[in-house]
Design a protein around this motif. Structure first.
Motif, PDB file in Angstrom:
ATOM      1  N   LEU A 490       0.829  -1.202   0.000  1.00  8.13           N
ATOM      2  CA  LEU A 490       0.000   0.000   0.000  1.00  8.13           C
ATOM      3  C   LEU A 490       0.865   1.253   0.000  1.00  8.13           C
ATOM      4  CD1 LEU A 490      -2.724   1.469   0.307  1.00  8.13           C
ATOM      5  CD2 LEU A 490      -2.556   1.096   2.776  1.00  8.13           C
ATOM      6  N   VAL A 491       1.910   1.256   0.800  1.00  9.40           N
ATOM      7  CA  VAL A 491       2.816   2.409   0.860  1.00  9.40           C
ATOM      8  C   VAL A 491       3.457   2.648  -0.500  1.00  9.40           C
ATOM      9  CG1 VAL A 491       4.965   3.259   1.863  1.00  9.40           C
ATOM     10  CG2 VAL A 491       3.258   2.166   3.319  1.00  9.40           C
ATOM     11  N   ALA A 492       3.928   1.566  -1.143  1.00 11.64           N
ATOM     12  CA  ALA A 492       4.561   1.710  -2.447  1.00 11.64           C
ATOM     13  C   ALA A 492       3.585   2.237  -3.490  1.00 11.64           C
ATOM     14  CB  ALA A 492       5.142   0.367  -2.887  1.00 11.64           C
ATOM     15  N   ALA A 493       2.341   1.778  -3.448  1.00 11.80           N
ATOM     16  CA  ALA A 493       1.348   2.233  -4.418  1.00 11.80           C
ATOM     17  C   ALA A 493       1.049   3.719  -4.245  1.00 11.80           C
ATOM     18  CB  ALA A 493       0.069   1.406  -4.282  1.00 11.80           C
ATOM     19  N   VAL A 494       0.873   4.160  -3.001  1.00 11.43           N
ATOM     20  CA  VAL A 494       0.588   5.574  -2.746  1.00 11.43           C
ATOM     21  C   VAL A 494       1.776   6.437  -3.138  1.00 11.43           C
ATOM     22  CG1 VAL A 494       0.089   7.261  -0.934  1.00 11.43           C
ATOM     23  CG2 VAL A 494      -1.065   5.041  -0.926  1.00 11.43           C
ATOM     24  N   GLU A 512      -9.527  -2.893  15.185  1.00 15.94           N
ATOM     25  CA  GLU A 512      -8.822  -2.286  14.069  1.00 15.94           C
ATOM     26  C   GLU A 512      -9.772  -1.939  12.921  1.00 15.94           C
ATOM     27  OE1 GLU A 512      -5.583  -4.794  12.971  1.00 15.94           O
ATOM     28  OE2 GLU A 512      -4.400  -4.258  14.713  1.00 15.94           O
ATOM     29  N   VAL A 513     -10.946  -1.392  13.269  1.00 18.33           N
ATOM     30  CA  VAL A 513     -11.903  -1.042  12.226  1.00 18.33           C
ATOM     31  C   VAL A 513     -11.407   0.149  11.407  1.00 18.33           C
ATOM     32  CG1 VAL A 513     -13.887  -1.955  13.455  1.00 18.33           C
ATOM     33  CG2 VAL A 513     -13.173   0.404  13.876  1.00 18.33           C
ATOM     34  N   LEU A 514     -10.469   0.927  11.941  1.00 18.08           N
ATOM     35  CA  LEU A 514      -9.964   2.092  11.235  1.00 18.08           C
ATOM     36  C   LEU A 514      -8.646   1.816  10.531  1.00 18.08           C
ATOM     37  CD1 LEU A 514     -10.684   4.861  13.897  1.00 18.08           C
ATOM     38  CD2 LEU A 514     -12.123   4.110  12.011  1.00 18.08           C
ATOM     39  N   ALA A 515      -8.202   0.575  10.493  1.00 27.35           N
ATOM     40  CA  ALA A 515      -6.887   0.242   9.949  1.00 27.35           C
ATOM     41  C   ALA A 515      -6.996  -0.132   8.477  1.00 27.35           C
ATOM     42  CB  ALA A 515      -6.260  -0.903  10.737  1.00 27.35           C
ATOM     43  N   LEU A 516      -6.004   0.308   7.706  1.00 34.82           N
ATOM     44  CA  LEU A 516      -5.932   0.023   6.277  1.00 34.82           C
ATOM     45  C   LEU A 516      -5.048  -1.187   6.030  1.00 34.82           C
ATOM     46  CD1 LEU A 516      -5.361   3.692   5.082  1.00 34.82           C
ATOM     47  CD2 LEU A 516      -7.488   2.400   4.880  1.00 34.82           C
ATOM     48  N   GLY A 517      -5.319  -1.890   4.943  1.00 34.67           N
ATOM     49  CA  GLY A 517      -4.525  -3.040   4.545  1.00 34.67           C
ATOM     50  C   GLY A 517      -4.130  -2.952   3.090  1.00 34.67           C
ATOM     51  N   GLU A 518      -3.412  -3.990   2.622  1.00 36.22           N
ATOM     52  CA  GLU A 518      -2.941  -4.009   1.237  1.00 36.22           C
ATOM     53  C   GLU A 518      -4.105  -3.935   0.248  1.00 36.22           C
ATOM     54  OE1 GLU A 518       0.179  -4.072   0.411  1.00 36.22           O
ATOM     55  OE2 GLU A 518       1.253  -4.657   2.225  1.00 36.22           O
ATOM     56  N   GLU A 519      -5.220  -4.558   0.593  1.00 31.89           N
ATOM     57  CA  GLU A 519      -6.349  -4.622  -0.337  1.00 31.89           C
ATOM     58  C   GLU A 519      -7.047  -3.278  -0.509  1.00 31.89           C
ATOM     59  OE1 GLU A 519      -7.705  -5.299   3.805  1.00 31.89           O
ATOM     60  OE2 GLU A 519      -6.104  -6.100   2.516  1.00 31.89           O
ATOM     61  N   ASP A 520      -6.720  -2.304   0.327  1.00 32.43           N
ATOM     62  CA  ASP A 520      -7.380  -0.997   0.252  1.00 32.43           C
ATOM     63  C   ASP A 520      -6.669  -0.022  -0.680  1.00 32.43           C
ATOM     64  OD1 ASP A 520      -9.394  -1.617   2.179  1.00 32.43           O
ATOM     65  OD2 ASP A 520      -7.898  -1.406   3.753  1.00 32.43           O
ATOM     66  N   ALA A 521      -5.621  -0.465  -1.384  1.00 33.33           N
ATOM     67  CA  ALA A 521      -4.828   0.455  -2.209  1.00 33.33           C
ATOM     68  C   ALA A 521      -5.680   1.187  -3.253  1.00 33.33           C
ATOM     69  CB  ALA A 521      -3.677  -0.299  -2.877  1.00 33.33           C
ATOM     70  N   PRO A 522      -6.535   0.513  -4.057  1.00 27.14           N
ATOM     71  CA  PRO A 522      -7.334   1.258  -5.051  1.00 27.14           C
ATOM     72  C   PRO A 522      -8.240   2.307  -4.408  1.00 27.14           C
ATOM     73  CG  PRO A 522      -7.361  -1.095  -5.528  1.00 27.14           C
ATOM     74  CD  PRO A 522      -6.763  -0.942  -4.171  1.00 27.14           C
ATOM     75  N   ALA A 523      -8.885   1.957  -3.299  1.00 27.69           N
ATOM     76  CA  ALA A 523      -9.786   2.905  -2.645  1.00 27.69           C
ATOM     77  C   ALA A 523      -9.011   4.084  -2.055  1.00 27.69           C
ATOM     78  CB  ALA A 523     -10.585   2.200  -1.550  1.00 27.69           C
ATOM     79  N   VAL A 524      -7.825   3.826  -1.524  1.00 31.40           N
ATOM     80  CA  VAL A 524      -7.012   4.907  -0.970  1.00 31.40           C
ATOM     81  C   VAL A 524      -6.598   5.883  -2.065  1.00 31.40           C
ATOM     82  CG1 VAL A 524      -4.800   5.441   0.114  1.00 31.40           C
ATOM     83  CG2 VAL A 524      -6.201   3.577   1.000  1.00 31.40           C
ATOM     84  N   LEU A 525      -6.172   5.352  -3.218  1.00 31.40           N
ATOM     85  CA  LEU A 525      -5.773   6.221  -4.324  1.00 31.40           C
ATOM     86  C   LEU A 525      -6.950   7.041  -4.830  1.00 31.40           C
ATOM     87  CD1 LEU A 525      -3.411   3.800  -6.292  1.00 31.40           C
ATOM     88  CD2 LEU A 525      -2.791   5.590  -4.664  1.00 31.40           C
ATOM     89  N   ASP A 526      -8.149   6.455  -4.868  1.00 24.34           N
ATOM     90  CA  ASP A 526      -9.337   7.213  -5.277  1.00 24.34           C
ATOM     91  C   ASP A 526      -9.643   8.336  -4.287  1.00 24.34           C
ATOM     92  OD1 ASP A 526      -9.690   5.677  -7.515  1.00 24.34           O
ATOM     93  OD2 ASP A 526     -11.098   4.283  -6.556  1.00 24.34           O
ATOM     94  N   ALA A 527      -9.459   8.056  -3.003  1.00 17.88           N
ATOM     95  CA  ALA A 527      -9.736   9.082  -1.995  1.00 17.88           C
ATOM     96  C   ALA A 527      -8.731  10.229  -2.060  1.00 17.88           C
ATOM     97  CB  ALA A 527      -9.726   8.452  -0.600  1.00 17.88           C
ATOM     98  N   LEU A 528      -7.494   9.942  -2.452  1.00 20.21           N
ATOM     99  CA  LEU A 528      -6.469  10.980  -2.519  1.00 20.21           C
ATOM    100  C   LEU A 528      -6.535  11.794  -3.803  1.00 20.21           C
ATOM    101  CD1 LEU A 528      -3.392   8.994  -1.146  1.00 20.21           C
ATOM    102  CD2 LEU A 528      -4.657  10.796   0.026  1.00 20.21           C
ATOM    103  N   ARG A 529      -7.171  11.255  -4.822  1.00 16.17           N
ATOM    104  CA  ARG A 529      -7.181  11.913  -6.126  1.00 16.17           C
ATOM    105  C   ARG A 529      -7.904  13.265  -6.042  1.00 16.17           C
ATOM    106  NH1 ARG A 529      -8.623   7.761  -8.706  1.00 16.17           N
ATOM    107  NH2 ARG A 529      -6.476   7.069  -9.094  1.00 16.17           N
TER     108      ARG A 529
END
Length: 553
Positions: A490-494, A512-529
């Motif tokens: 996830l870090v590398a993708a961001v 850990e309901v607020l914790a991100l994982g590897e599978e969240d990479a596409p959603a994280v990138l969409d949120a940052l866009r």
């Protein structure tokens, strides 16, 4: 004391307690782990010394010397202390905050690297001595003991109970590069011995002092051990999966080092050829560097090609940085060659202080210029038009500033040297040598650096004009990710998508309901866009979505 029903008074000391607690924990970790590092090192030295006395048939096990006393003290005092300290630290590592500590991660990186280097050097030395018919008990024991230390710390890095959550890719990346360096040096040594033995057939005057088969065998020992270390860290330690900033920097530096080795070796080969055709020195003298040059050119070229293929699979920013480094390496060679050519031309019009032929100097400069200039031209491509997006890239700007900045520094130093020689000539006219003879070397360097400075400064000014109206693609300075474990992917993708610096923080909530994982990479990138902020906090929401929160400065 507060009255009943009133809120308790919170003083400055109470407000600072959490920060003070974190500082105390950090200091405790530093002290404990530095002490553990020292104790493990001392115990390993003592144990290897005792084993050497046992396995070396030429030594006496019990003697009244200081060496035995030191080995016993190191083993039976530092060893148990290290065991007790590790037992205490192992209990502390049950806390996730301890495993997430930067100090713990740095300890494992440092001790793993020290153990790996010491063990491989000991093993290679013992095998090399064995090929020569000698039993090197000291090197063998060093390899055995430090190999055990490395295995122990690898278990720490891999065990779920002790594995760090930070700097995960650092140890595999360093081990990969170290193994590649050892394999490269060993391969060059083996090939050099073979080429040297071949030259002796045609030129008996080039006589080696050691049997070439023994030299080849010993060099191949180092090459094999280095290749094994590289393979282990590249495959088993998953070094090939490293996409973070540290692994990318090491890859770029490896490509640059391989390019420098290859270009220098090819330049030496061309210099030898030119000397054979136009030089006046004896053939034996001319061919003396040929074996090392041939071996370095072949091995360096193979490493350069292999690492460049790995680099081609990296993000565009990493590939651009690799090309810029190759351009810088070639530019240094070409500029050095130009300076030497000017030096040689000036030497040809004056009487040198010593009886040397300026032709040799000229051929050396032409060789460096002929090798460095084409490679720089290919890597930099000065004739193409630079798009505005590329002109605005930070890597290109840093490259240009570094080049003309370094050129300016060298030019100032050479001007001072020329001034010194000029005043020395004026104040001491009776000394040997004319003015041109005194200043020709720094003057040649000044001409080369002036050309480099002028060109790159002009390019930098042009890039500023081109990129003036370009809106920067990256509008986020730092991304803070709240994760639940190892999130290197996830870090590398961001980092690759945004170019921002990325910091991870472990969630301490039980579910850990607020914790991100590897599978969240596409959603994280969409949120940052589309966001513009110096810092952005990214967390997972209770509803299962992703929330990107811009933070105030």
């Amino acid at each position: 004391m507060s009255a009943p029903g009133e809120a308790p008074v919170t003083g400055p000391a109470q407000a600072a307690a959490p920060g003070a607690g974190r500082a105390q924990s950090t200091v405790r970790r530093i002290i404990v782990l530095v002490l553990l590092f020292a104790l493990v090192t001392v115990a390993a030295i003592g144990l290897s010394g005792l084993l050497t006395r046992v396995l070396d048939p030429g030594s006496t096990l019990v003697t009244d010397d200081a060496g035995l006393a030191r080995a016993l003290a190191f083993t039976f005092i530092a060893g148990p202390l290290a065991g007790v300290l590790w037992w205490w630290e192992h209990r502390r590592l049950r806390d996730p905050a301890e495993r997430a500590s930067l100090v713990w991660a740095l300890y494992l990186v440092a001790m793993s690297l020290v153990a790996l280097v010491t063990a491989t050097i000991g093993a290679a030395s013992a095998i090399a001595e064995g090929l020569d018919g000698r039993w090197d008990a000291s090197s063998a024991c060093v390899a055995l003991v430090w190999g055990g230390v490395w295995v122990w710390h690898r278990w720490m890095r891999r065990s779920a109970a002790t594995a760090p959550t930070r700097l995960v890719e650092v140890t595999p990346a360093i081990g990969t590069v170290y193994g590649l360096i050892v394999a490269t040096v060993g391969s060059i040594g083996a090939l050099r011995a073979i080429v040297s033995a071949g030259l002796e057939i045609f030129l008996p005057v080039l006589v080696s002092t050691r049997p070439w088969l023994l030299e080849v065998g010993q060099a191949l020992t180092w090459a094999a051990i280095g290749a094994a270390v590289w393979w282990w860290h590249w495959t088993r330690e998953r070094g090939r999966e490293g996409r973070g900033g540290f692994a990318s920097v090491l890859l770029i530096l490896t490509v640059g080092a391989a390019a420098a080795l290859t270009l220098f070796a090819v330049g030496t080969l061309l210099f030898v050829v030119l000397q054979l055709v136009f030089g006046t020195d004896a053939v034996a003298v001319v061919l003396r560097p040929l074996d090392t040059a041939v071996a370095s050119a072949l091995v360096g070229g193979i490493v350069w090609t292999a690492q460049s293929r790995i680099l081609s699979a990296r993000p565009d920013s990493v590939r651009r940085s690799g090309r810029l480094l190759i351009s810088a390496v070639a530019l240094v060679g070409a500029a050095s060659g130009l300076g030497v050519v000017v030096n040689a031309l000036l030497a040809s019009i004056v009487s040198p202080l010593v009886d040397t032929d300026p032709r040799t100097l000229l051929l050396g400069g032409l060789s460096a210029l002929a090798v460095g200039l084409p490679v720089w031209w290919i890597a930099w491509n000065p004739t193409r038009s630079v798009p505005a997006e590329e002109a605005a890239l930070p890597a290109r700007r840093v490259y240009l500033i570094a080049i003309f900045g370094a050129s300016a520094i060298v030019a100032v130093v050479t001007l001072l040297l020329i001034g010194f020689r000029l005043f020395q000539f004026v104040l001491g006219p009776t000394e040997a040598g004319g003015l041109v003879e005194r200043i020709r070397a720094p003057f040649g360097l000044l001409i080369a650096t002036a050309v480099v400075f002028a060109y790159h400064f002009a390019v930098w000014r042009s890039d500023r004009r081109i990129a003036r109206d370009v809106v920067p693609r990256q509008t986020i300075g730092r991304v803070l990710l709240v994760t639940g474990g190892d999130a290197s992917g996830l870090v590398a993708a961001v980092r690759s998508e945004t170019g921002a610096q990325v910091t991870t923080m472990r969630a301490s909530v039980p579910d850990e309901v607020l914790a991100l994982g590897e599978e969240d990479a596409p959603a994280v990138l969409d949120a940052l866009r589309g966001l513009t902020a110096r810092r952005v906090l990214v967390v997972a929401t209770v509803e299962g979505g992703i929330r990107a929160v811009p933070l105030e400065d």
